[in-house]
Design a protein around this motif. Sequence first.
Motif, PDB file in Angstrom:
ATOM      1  N   MET A 161       0.824  -1.205   0.000  1.00 23.64           N
ATOM      2  CA  MET A 161       0.000   0.000   0.000  1.00 23.64           C
ATOM      3  C   MET A 161       0.863   1.262   0.000  1.00 23.64           C
ATOM      4  O   MET A 161       1.866   1.345   0.692  1.00 23.64           O
ATOM      5  CB  MET A 161      -0.920  -0.001   1.221  1.00 23.64           C
ATOM      6  N   LEU A 190       5.394   7.322   6.307  1.00 24.66           N
ATOM      7  CA  LEU A 190       6.701   6.751   6.643  1.00 24.66           C
ATOM      8  C   LEU A 190       6.881   6.842   8.151  1.00 24.66           C
ATOM      9  O   LEU A 190       6.283   7.689   8.811  1.00 24.66           O
ATOM     10  CB  LEU A 190       7.815   7.542   5.963  1.00 24.66           C
ATOM     11  N   SER A 213      11.464  -1.893   5.975  1.00 25.77           N
ATOM     12  CA  SER A 213      10.294  -2.286   6.765  1.00 25.77           C
ATOM     13  C   SER A 213       9.255  -2.988   5.880  1.00 25.77           C
ATOM     14  O   SER A 213       8.380  -3.675   6.387  1.00 25.77           O
ATOM     15  CB  SER A 213       9.684  -1.087   7.487  1.00 25.77           C
ATOM     16  N   GLY A 214       9.381  -2.861   4.565  1.00 26.37           N
ATOM     17  CA  GLY A 214       8.524  -3.624   3.666  1.00 26.37           C
ATOM     18  C   GLY A 214       8.719  -5.125   3.790  1.00 26.37           C
ATOM     19  O   GLY A 214       7.874  -5.908   3.355  1.00 26.37           O
ATOM     20  N   LEU A 218       8.977  -6.677   6.716  1.00 23.20           N
ATOM     21  CA  LEU A 218       8.593  -7.129   8.066  1.00 23.20           C
ATOM     22  C   LEU A 218       7.631  -8.311   8.037  1.00 23.20           C
ATOM     23  O   LEU A 218       7.657  -9.159   8.922  1.00 23.20           O
ATOM     24  CB  LEU A 218       7.970  -5.975   8.865  1.00 23.20           C
ATOM     25  N   ARG A 233       9.146   1.171  -0.418  1.00 16.98           N
ATOM     26  CA  ARG A 233       8.730   0.265   0.657  1.00 16.98           C
ATOM     27  C   ARG A 233       7.680  -0.725   0.154  1.00 16.98           C
ATOM     28  O   ARG A 233       7.725  -1.917   0.476  1.00 16.98           O
ATOM     29  CB  ARG A 233       8.166   1.089   1.830  1.00 16.98           C
ATOM     30  N   GLN A 244       7.970  -5.225  -0.654  1.00 21.38           N
ATOM     31  CA  GLN A 244       7.152  -6.339  -0.178  1.00 21.38           C
ATOM     32  C   GLN A 244       7.059  -7.468  -1.202  1.00 21.38           C
ATOM     33  O   GLN A 244       6.530  -8.522  -0.883  1.00 21.38           O
ATOM     34  CB  GLN A 244       5.725  -5.854   0.140  1.00 21.38           C
TER      35      GLN A 244
END
Lengths: 255, 265
Positions: A89, A96, A108-109, A111, A164, A168
């Motif tokens: 998203m 951020l 952090s994508g 995680l 980010r 993912q």
Amino acid sequence: MSAAQRFLEVKGLKKEYVAGNPILKGVDFSIDSPGIVAIIGPSGTGKSTLLRCINRLIEPTAGQIIFDNSDVCLASGKVLRHLRRQVAMVFQEYNLVERLSVIENVLSGRLGYMTSWQAWRRNYLQSDINNAYELLAAVGLEEHANKRADSLSGGQRQRVGIARAVMQDPRIILADEPTSSLDPKTAVEIMELLEKFASEKNIPALVNMHDVKLAQRFAKRIIGMSNGHIVYDGAPEGITDEHLKKIYGGESWLD
Amino acid sequence: MAGLNKQTASTQHNPFPRNWWVSGLWLVAAIYLVYSVNAMGLDWDRFTAGLGHADNLLSRMFPPNFSRWELLLEGLIESLEIAVISSVVGIFLSLFIGLLAARNFMPNWISTPVRGFIALCRSFHPVIIAILFVKSVGFGALAGILTLVIATIGFIAKLFAEAIEEISFKQVEAIRATGASFVSVILFAVMPQVFSRFIGFATYQFDSNLRNSTMVGIVGAGGLGGTLFSAFQRFDYDFVAAILITIIALILFWEFLSTLVRRIF
């Protein structure tokens, strides 16, 4: 599942924040090909709600959202998290983590693919770290990697937000008004980035927009929403003033 | 525009009328104050007589007597240990209790009882908690440590909870959307937003625990306070002065250290 890959199917989606006062009144569509799909419509018509139902940041009231052969609406716990990590998203206000560095925001994508213990120790795979720097270079921010996210400008932040999302390794990108807080030139650049990553990864990007011209320029398909319903779904060239009147109401704003 | 110059026929109400109830309450408060001063027998003679005693005490306090420095050092070390242990344990527990009390992350059925527990921890002065612990676990440092752990939770957990409630939820939403687990969301979206404030609260609480660790000994819960109290009881005022100077030195030393800590974060 036909020969054409089905990325997402939304059936009879309804959402009521207040009982008896639905904001989405039964939305049906499916996405079978990659590329940018623009969702246009006036403020408050449920565009953001629709996107947030797809990754369950908001709980739908009724309906089905079929993604990766399973109903997102029924998922919970680990299953839901595994669905979410494939649905990236991008946000209007970038969202951020401001006190983390740019590269940490991109990382952090990942995680969703890590245990909490790995996250606590910042124990990223070397391949993820390499990818993150590559993505930062691709959005033109490699020299900002170690700056804090809140020191960037709006356009730069949104680039980080896109990096980010792509980090993912998603099967679909949802972008909620990604250009509404940006100037027209930066907005085009951001749309170009979304277009580039969508075609590179061969995935669809579902983009909420206000700007009809921008939508017509980049989208392969436009979904027009009004009052909780889909009122137009088709090629961008097919949109007429009649459709726009129906979507936004009134006509004095059309020239 | 209603004409400002036009004379209106009827007189409008004054929006600031005298409230006789409020005036009456002020009067009652003033009468009570005068009554209290009389009831306590406070007058100028009592005050000057008191100053005479103070003069006597001060003259017996100086010069301070550091000859029993082993006893002083022993109390000081125990106080420091009480402060360090209780701060570390209390702040660690407060991290979790604070999160459980944050209404934006926890449902009401969790946050409300946890908030009640925090309020309970804060409702008694440390002296009263210390007395309760001395009676229940016995004399010594353990009672002091438990006292200050409770005091720390009562204060820090509440501040932590409030800091967590004030964060921007957009960042939480973004990290949640990546498929991160609850703990990872806390680590990546919440902690970065509250960490520097937590450090500030923690240093402040250690400061407070350091002072209180020299006090809990007065009721037998270990530390320098015990030494101070027995010196008072034996009228060793020069030793009392030595202890007081040591406490001042301890607090000033921490003041210096905490400025350094704050500069780092």
